[in-house]
Design an enzyme around this catalytic site. Structure first.
Site, PDB file in Angstrom:
ATOM      1  N   ARG A 115      10.292 -12.090  18.877  1.00  0.00           N
ATOM      2  CA  ARG A 115       8.890 -12.215  18.465  1.00  0.00           C
ATOM      3  C   ARG A 115       8.092 -13.147  19.365  1.00  0.00           C
ATOM      4  O   ARG A 115       6.924 -12.890  19.641  1.00  0.00           O
ATOM      5  CB  ARG A 115       8.817 -12.703  17.012  1.00  0.00           C
ATOM      6  CG  ARG A 115       9.143 -11.592  16.033  1.00  0.00           C
ATOM      7  CD  ARG A 115       8.511 -11.874  14.682  1.00  0.00           C
ATOM      8  NE  ARG A 115       9.298 -12.835  13.923  1.00  0.00           N
ATOM      9  CZ  ARG A 115       8.896 -13.365  12.764  1.00  0.00           C
ATOM     10  NH1 ARG A 115       7.725 -13.032  12.264  1.00  0.00           N
ATOM     11  NH2 ARG A 115       9.646 -14.227  12.122  1.00  0.00           N
ATOM     12  N   HIS A 136      -5.981  -7.434   2.902  1.00  0.00           N
ATOM     13  CA  HIS A 136      -4.808  -7.031   2.109  1.00  0.00           C
ATOM     14  C   HIS A 136      -5.293  -6.238   0.893  1.00  0.00           C
ATOM     15  O   HIS A 136      -6.265  -6.637   0.250  1.00  0.00           O
ATOM     16  CB  HIS A 136      -4.021  -8.270   1.672  1.00  0.00           C
ATOM     17  CG  HIS A 136      -2.799  -7.923   0.883  1.00  0.00           C
ATOM     18  ND1 HIS A 136      -1.650  -7.434   1.478  1.00  0.00           N
ATOM     19  CD2 HIS A 136      -2.560  -7.934  -0.452  1.00  0.00           C
ATOM     20  CE1 HIS A 136      -0.754  -7.185   0.535  1.00  0.00           C
ATOM     21  NE2 HIS A 136      -1.282  -7.472  -0.644  1.00  0.00           N
ATOM     22  N   GLU A 169     -11.825   2.171   0.031  1.00  0.00           N
ATOM     23  CA  GLU A 169     -13.286   2.283   0.157  1.00  0.00           C
ATOM     24  C   GLU A 169     -13.933   0.899   0.138  1.00  0.00           C
ATOM     25  O   GLU A 169     -14.884   0.628   0.880  1.00  0.00           O
ATOM     26  CB  GLU A 169     -13.779   3.101  -1.046  1.00  0.00           C
ATOM     27  CG  GLU A 169     -14.961   3.971  -0.775  1.00  0.00           C
ATOM     28  CD  GLU A 169     -15.354   4.736  -2.039  1.00  0.00           C
ATOM     29  OE1 GLU A 169     -14.494   5.460  -2.596  1.00  0.00           O
ATOM     30  OE2 GLU A 169     -16.503   4.576  -2.456  1.00  0.00           O
TER      31      GLU A 169
HETATM   32  C1  GRF Z   1      -5.015  -1.316   4.677  1.00  0.00           C
HETATM   33  O1  GRF Z   1      -4.760  -0.919   3.354  1.00  0.00           O
HETATM   34  C2  GRF Z   1      -4.980  -2.810   4.802  1.00  0.00           C
HETATM   35  O2  GRF Z   1      -5.436  -3.464   3.636  1.00  0.00           O
HETATM   36  C3  GRF Z   1      -3.515  -3.082   5.009  1.00  0.00           C
HETATM   37  O3  GRF Z   1      -3.062  -2.039   5.806  1.00  0.00           O
HETATM   38  C4  GRF Z   1      -3.888  -0.899   5.626  1.00  0.00           C
HETATM   39  C5  GRF Z   1      -4.403  -0.517   6.977  1.00  0.00           C
HETATM   40  O4  GRF Z   1      -5.138   0.675   6.939  1.00  0.00           O
HETATM   41  N1  GRF Z   1      -3.331  -4.403   5.585  1.00  0.00           N
HETATM   42  P1  GRF Z   1      -6.019   1.109   8.191  1.00  0.00           P
HETATM   43  O5  GRF Z   1      -5.076   1.188   9.386  1.00  0.00           O
HETATM   44  O6  GRF Z   1      -7.077   0.079   8.378  1.00  0.00           O
HETATM   45  O7  GRF Z   1      -6.577   2.451   7.830  1.00  0.00           O
END
Ligand code: GRF
Length: 215
Positions: A67, A111, A174
């Site tokens: 990492r 998140h 959304e």
């Molecule tokens: C989203 O649900 C975000 O909250 C989570 O990972 C997903 C990413 O979706 N951390 P996207 O690639 O932005 O469509």
């Protein structure tokens, strides 16, 4: 005033990236997306960036021995593009304390739950299993512990009787697309700051309440 130069780290479809790109396409938006960096070759998010005329970089974690060297390459790429602030948007690598501390208060994440509830990769499944009536999403500053750090913005949505992970996920997503640009705007306008590990936001808060079931 100069716009804040933002790097977005992605691994997948990039719908949150798209929300940020769309907001930043307005010259009046106080931040610009200077770089989209993926750790996954062929991630759809990279296509979105290219279409928006934004620079992209690939730093494949599999090409690095551990990492720390991977994150060193990420850090160097970000700084080489003049990035001042980093948004994680579906970036599926855990970051070491070293990287997180280097970008202290200059690194945020989204998140899909109302943190601190339902951390981890199965937020919707866990929310449904817990039987909560409200779920939502959170934009927060990143700290070394997973899905923790001072909370900037949250949006709540109802959990409905016949929801499965994908229905709840779509309703939450959304709202993610609304609050990620909002959070970045607050930061770029200098209206959000961290004090004693809490975010202070200048200006009015929200009014009203979301009650489920409807009273
Ligand atoms: C989203 O649900 C975000 O909250 C989570 O990972 C997903 C990413 O979706 N951390 P996207 O690639 O932005 O469509």
């Amino acid at each position: 005033m100069a716009r804040l130069k933002v790097g977005v780290l992605v691994s997948g479809r990039g719908s949150n990236l798209q929300a940020l790109l769309d907001s930043a396409a307005d010259p009046a938006f106080p931040a610009e997306i200077a770089l989209v960096l993926s750790n996954v070759p062929g991630a759809f998010a990279l296509e979105r960036a290219t279409k928006a005329g934004v620079a992209t970089a690939m730093v494949d974690n599999k090409a690095y021995d551990g990492r720390a060297p991977f994150e060193e390459a990420v850090h160097e790429t970000l700084t080489a593009h003049g990035v001042e602030f980093v948004c994680l948007a579906g970036f599926m690598r855990l970051l070491t304390d070293g990287f997180v501390n280097r970008w202290h208060d200059r690194l945020i994440n989204i998140h899909p739950s109302l943190l601190p509830s339902f951390k981890g990769a199965h937020a919707h499944r866990d929310a449904l299993a817990a039987g909560v009536r409200l779920s939502g999403c959170t934009v927060h500053y990143v700290r070394p512990a997973m899905d923790s750090g001072p909370i900037l913005v949250q949006a709540a949505v109802p959990v409905l009787g016949n929801d499965d992970e994908s229905a709840l996920g779509a309703r939450v997503l959304e709202q993610e697309h609304r609050i990620y640009p909002l959070a970045l705007r607050l930061i770029a306008e200098g209206r959000a700051r961290v004090e004693n590990e809490q975010v202070i936001i200048e200006g009015p808060g929200a009014t009203g309440a979301l009650v489920n079931p409807a009273p």
